[in-house]
Design an enzyme around this catalytic site. Structure first.
Site, PDB file in Angstrom:
ATOM      1  N   MET A  58       0.041   7.923   2.169  1.00 32.60           N
ATOM      2  CA  MET A  58       0.608   7.005   3.164  1.00 32.60           C
ATOM      3  C   MET A  58       1.093   7.812   4.371  1.00 32.60           C
ATOM      4  O   MET A  58       1.969   7.379   5.113  1.00 32.60           O
ATOM      5  CB  MET A  58       1.750   6.199   2.546  1.00 32.60           C
ATOM      6  CG  MET A  58       1.269   5.326   1.384  1.00 32.60           C
ATOM      7  SD  MET A  58       2.269   3.857   1.108  1.00 32.60           S
ATOM      8  CE  MET A  58       3.844   4.589   0.707  1.00 32.60           C
ATOM      9  N   GLY A  59       0.535   8.997   4.544  1.00 34.21           N
ATOM     10  CA  GLY A  59       0.931   9.824   5.687  1.00 34.21           C
ATOM     11  C   GLY A  59       2.257  10.502   5.435  1.00 34.21           C
ATOM     12  O   GLY A  59       2.677  10.677   4.287  1.00 34.21           O
ATOM     13  N   GLN A 103       2.310   5.991 -11.457  1.00 33.73           N
ATOM     14  CA  GLN A 103       1.220   5.561 -10.566  1.00 33.73           C
ATOM     15  C   GLN A 103      -0.101   6.157 -11.036  1.00 33.73           C
ATOM     16  O   GLN A 103      -1.136   5.493 -11.086  1.00 33.73           O
ATOM     17  CB  GLN A 103       1.520   6.006  -9.136  1.00 33.73           C
ATOM     18  CG  GLN A 103       0.333   5.854  -8.192  1.00 33.73           C
ATOM     19  CD  GLN A 103       0.702   6.123  -6.753  1.00 33.73           C
ATOM     20  OE1 GLN A 103       1.235   5.255  -6.094  1.00 33.73           O
ATOM     21  NE2 GLN A 103       0.435   7.313  -6.251  1.00 33.73           N
ATOM     22  N   GLY A 107       3.231  18.816  -0.755  1.00 31.60           N
ATOM     23  CA  GLY A 107       2.673  18.167  -1.952  1.00 31.60           C
ATOM     24  C   GLY A 107       1.306  17.580  -1.646  1.00 31.60           C
ATOM     25  O   GLY A 107       0.329  17.792  -2.377  1.00 31.60           O
ATOM     26  N   HIS A 108       1.215  16.828  -0.537  1.00 36.46           N
ATOM     27  CA  HIS A 108      -0.083  16.264  -0.147  1.00 36.46           C
ATOM     28  C   HIS A 108      -1.088  17.378   0.129  1.00 36.46           C
ATOM     29  O   HIS A 108      -2.256  17.288  -0.242  1.00 36.46           O
ATOM     30  CB  HIS A 108       0.049  15.439   1.143  1.00 36.46           C
ATOM     31  CG  HIS A 108       0.939  14.241   1.022  1.00 36.46           C
ATOM     32  ND1 HIS A 108       2.126  14.131   1.710  1.00 36.46           N
ATOM     33  CD2 HIS A 108       0.812  13.110   0.307  1.00 36.46           C
ATOM     34  CE1 HIS A 108       2.692  12.976   1.423  1.00 36.46           C
ATOM     35  NE2 HIS A 108       1.918  12.338   0.571  1.00 36.46           N
ATOM     36  N   SER A 120       7.924  12.084   0.973  1.00 38.15           N
ATOM     37  CA  SER A 120       7.997  11.653   2.380  1.00 38.15           C
ATOM     38  C   SER A 120       9.351  11.025   2.665  1.00 38.15           C
ATOM     39  O   SER A 120       9.806  10.983   3.805  1.00 38.15           O
ATOM     40  CB  SER A 120       6.889  10.643   2.672  1.00 38.15           C
ATOM     41  OG  SER A 120       5.646  11.222   2.368  1.00 38.15           O
ATOM     42  N   ARG A 121       9.997  10.514   1.618  1.00 40.54           N
ATOM     43  CA  ARG A 121      11.290   9.839   1.826  1.00 40.54           C
ATOM     44  C   ARG A 121      12.455  10.827   1.941  1.00 40.54           C
ATOM     45  O   ARG A 121      13.566  10.418   2.284  1.00 40.54           O
ATOM     46  CB  ARG A 121      11.544   8.844   0.698  1.00 40.54           C
ATOM     47  CG  ARG A 121      10.608   7.630   0.779  1.00 40.54           C
ATOM     48  CD  ARG A 121      10.975   6.556  -0.225  1.00 40.54           C
ATOM     49  NE  ARG A 121      10.309   5.300   0.048  1.00 40.54           N
ATOM     50  CZ  ARG A 121       9.173   4.876  -0.546  1.00 40.54           C
ATOM     51  NH1 ARG A 121       8.584   5.620  -1.451  1.00 40.54           N
ATOM     52  NH2 ARG A 121       8.638   3.713  -0.224  1.00 40.54           N
ATOM     53  N   GLN A 148       1.435  14.531  -9.613  1.00 39.60           N
ATOM     54  CA  GLN A 148       2.177  14.265 -10.845  1.00 39.60           C
ATOM     55  C   GLN A 148       3.545  13.649 -10.543  1.00 39.60           C
ATOM     56  O   GLN A 148       4.167  13.062 -11.403  1.00 39.60           O
ATOM     57  CB  GLN A 148       2.350  15.606 -11.580  1.00 39.60           C
ATOM     58  CG  GLN A 148       3.057  15.550 -12.893  1.00 39.60           C
ATOM     59  CD  GLN A 148       2.081  15.287 -14.036  1.00 39.60           C
ATOM     60  OE1 GLN A 148       1.062  14.607 -13.878  1.00 39.60           O
ATOM     61  NE2 GLN A 148       2.384  15.826 -15.182  1.00 39.60           N
ATOM     62  N   GLN A 160       2.290  -2.828  -1.187  1.00 39.67           N
ATOM     63  CA  GLN A 160       3.030  -2.190  -2.290  1.00 39.67           C
ATOM     64  C   GLN A 160       4.535  -2.122  -2.029  1.00 39.67           C
ATOM     65  O   GLN A 160       5.271  -1.542  -2.808  1.00 39.67           O
ATOM     66  CB  GLN A 160       2.451  -0.815  -2.625  1.00 39.67           C
ATOM     67  CG  GLN A 160       2.663   0.260  -1.573  1.00 39.67           C
ATOM     68  CD  GLN A 160       1.869   1.522  -1.911  1.00 39.67           C
ATOM     69  OE1 GLN A 160       0.649   1.552  -1.819  1.00 39.67           O
ATOM     70  NE2 GLN A 160       2.569   2.574  -2.313  1.00 39.67           N
TER      71      GLN A 160
HETATM   72  O1  PAF Z   1       1.247   7.566  -3.527  1.00 40.53           O
HETATM   73  C1  PAF Z   1       1.054   7.005  -2.422  1.00 40.53           C
HETATM   74  O2  PAF Z   1       1.261   7.576  -1.364  1.00 40.53           O
HETATM   75  C2  PAF Z   1       0.543   5.580  -2.421  1.00 40.53           C
HETATM   76  O3  PAF Z   1       1.095   4.835  -3.451  1.00 40.53           O
HETATM   77  C3  PAF Z   1      -0.996   5.480  -2.422  1.00 40.53           C
HETATM   78  C4  PAF Z   1      -1.581   6.040  -3.707  1.00 40.53           C
HETATM   79  C5  PAF Z   1      -1.558   6.237  -1.240  1.00 40.53           C
HETATM   80  C6  PAF Z   1      -1.424   4.027  -2.310  1.00 40.53           C
HETATM   81  O4  PAF Z   1      -0.976   3.444  -1.129  1.00 40.53           O
END
Ligand code: PAF
Length: 305
Positions: A52-53, A175, A58-59, A208-209, A170, A83
């Site tokens: 989600m940007g 999720q 981590g990303h 991100s939060r 992880q 979501q």
């Molecule tokens: O983990 C996230 O950032 C979101 O839940 C995802 C998997 C991109 C779905 O919007």
């Protein structure tokens, strides 16, 4: 992309964003489908990293993993409205595509898919995935519509990218289980790969939060990590009473200053059912508020040799 045909194709089809990077940014499904068609034609292995940007290390670890295993990585950047519940932080969720692209700069064979909400959910969109049972517990109890939104958007992204591999962290333990089961149940031909949680030097799980946290809250947030450390040490030391440990976890979080605990659980890592008498492996999962910010973290505790 080493392949000349693909380079030519990209040159023709993609208007590169004039930021400091040359990463192709696709905003429409038509553009994404064209890219995927070309990649398939050239027998390229495709990896997708759904995000989600507000990208962080981590990303980026997921991107690196995808680059190690595939020929082309599609990073999706889409703050998925479905979501978030109406009371959650959709409106203030951090969004800065330029900054995200700069973080990806230098990484080769990368494409970014950053669609609008209208592109993903055009007028009349009305299909939703019912998440598998593993999505009903924990997060599912506190965010009852969350995983339906996640599962729906992830399935769309897997269908659109036709990825060979999809990379998830992880950190969002549940999720990943939801996505994995959905993919199995619906015969989606994408292999789900999981990458370890990336932490700040002091242990705070990257999220991100985290940018919502004040300096004081940032310190309080560490109590999640410290609680996980404590539980792992207790279990490794022979504690087998799951109920007792949960009581102690909650107390530690409260003592550490968290404002609200959604859950603190010790569970089976496949079903997420609560474990009363601990037998490894187990997963310890936390969701708690620090001020107004909801944070999650977890620790998989497996047998060691
Ligand atoms: O983990 C996230 O950032 C979101 O839940 C995802 C998997 C991109 C779905 O919007």
């Amino acid at each position: 992309m080493s392949d000349d045909g693909t380079k030519l194709f990209l040159g023709k089809l993609y208007k590169l964003m004039t930021v400091t990077t040359t990463i192709p940014v696709l905003g429409t499904i038509a553009e994404l489908r064209s890219l995927v068609k070309t990649l398939n034609k050239n027998a390229k292995l495709i990896g997708v990293v759904p995000t989600m940007g507000a990208l962080h290390a981590g990303h980026l670890s997921l991107v690196s993993e995808s680059q190690r295993h595939t020929d082309a990585t599609i990073v999706t950047i889409f703050v998925n409205p479905s979501q978030f519940s109406p009371t959650e932080d959709l409106a203030k969720y951090p969004q800065d595509l330029r900054a995200d692209l700069e973080k990806l700069a230098g990484a080769g064979d990368i494409f970014v898919f950053a669609p609008s909400a209208a592109e993903m959910y055009p007028a009349g969109f009305s299909t939703t995935i019912t998440p598998p049972n593993v999505g009903k517990l924990l997060e599912g109890e506190f965010r009852p519509t969350h995983f339906a939104g996640v599962a729906t958007v992830v399935l769309k992204l897997l269908n659109l990218t036709r990825a060979d591999f999809a990379f998830f962290g992880q950190k969002d333990f549940q999720q990943r289980l939801v996505v994995q089961k959905m993919v199995e149940d619906l015969n989606v031909p994408t292999e789900i790969r999981v990458c370890p949680i990336v932490r700040e030097a002091d242990g705070l799980a990257m999220s991100s939060r985290n940018i919502y946290l004040s300096a004081e809250e940032r310190e309080i947030a560490l109590s999640l990590y410290r609680t996980l450390e404590f539980v792992e040490a207790e279990i490794r030391d022979g504690q087998r009473d799951g109920y007792q440990l949960v009581v102690e976890m909650r107390q530690r979080l409260i003592d550490g200053g968290v404002t609200r605990i959604d859950y603190a659980a010790i569970a089976d890592p496949h079903s997420l059912e609560t474990v009363e008498t601990i037998q490894l492996p187990v997963v310890v999962l936390l969701a708690a508020y620090v001020g107004k910010t909801r944070l999650i973290d977890n620790r998989l505790i497996a047998l060691t040799d």
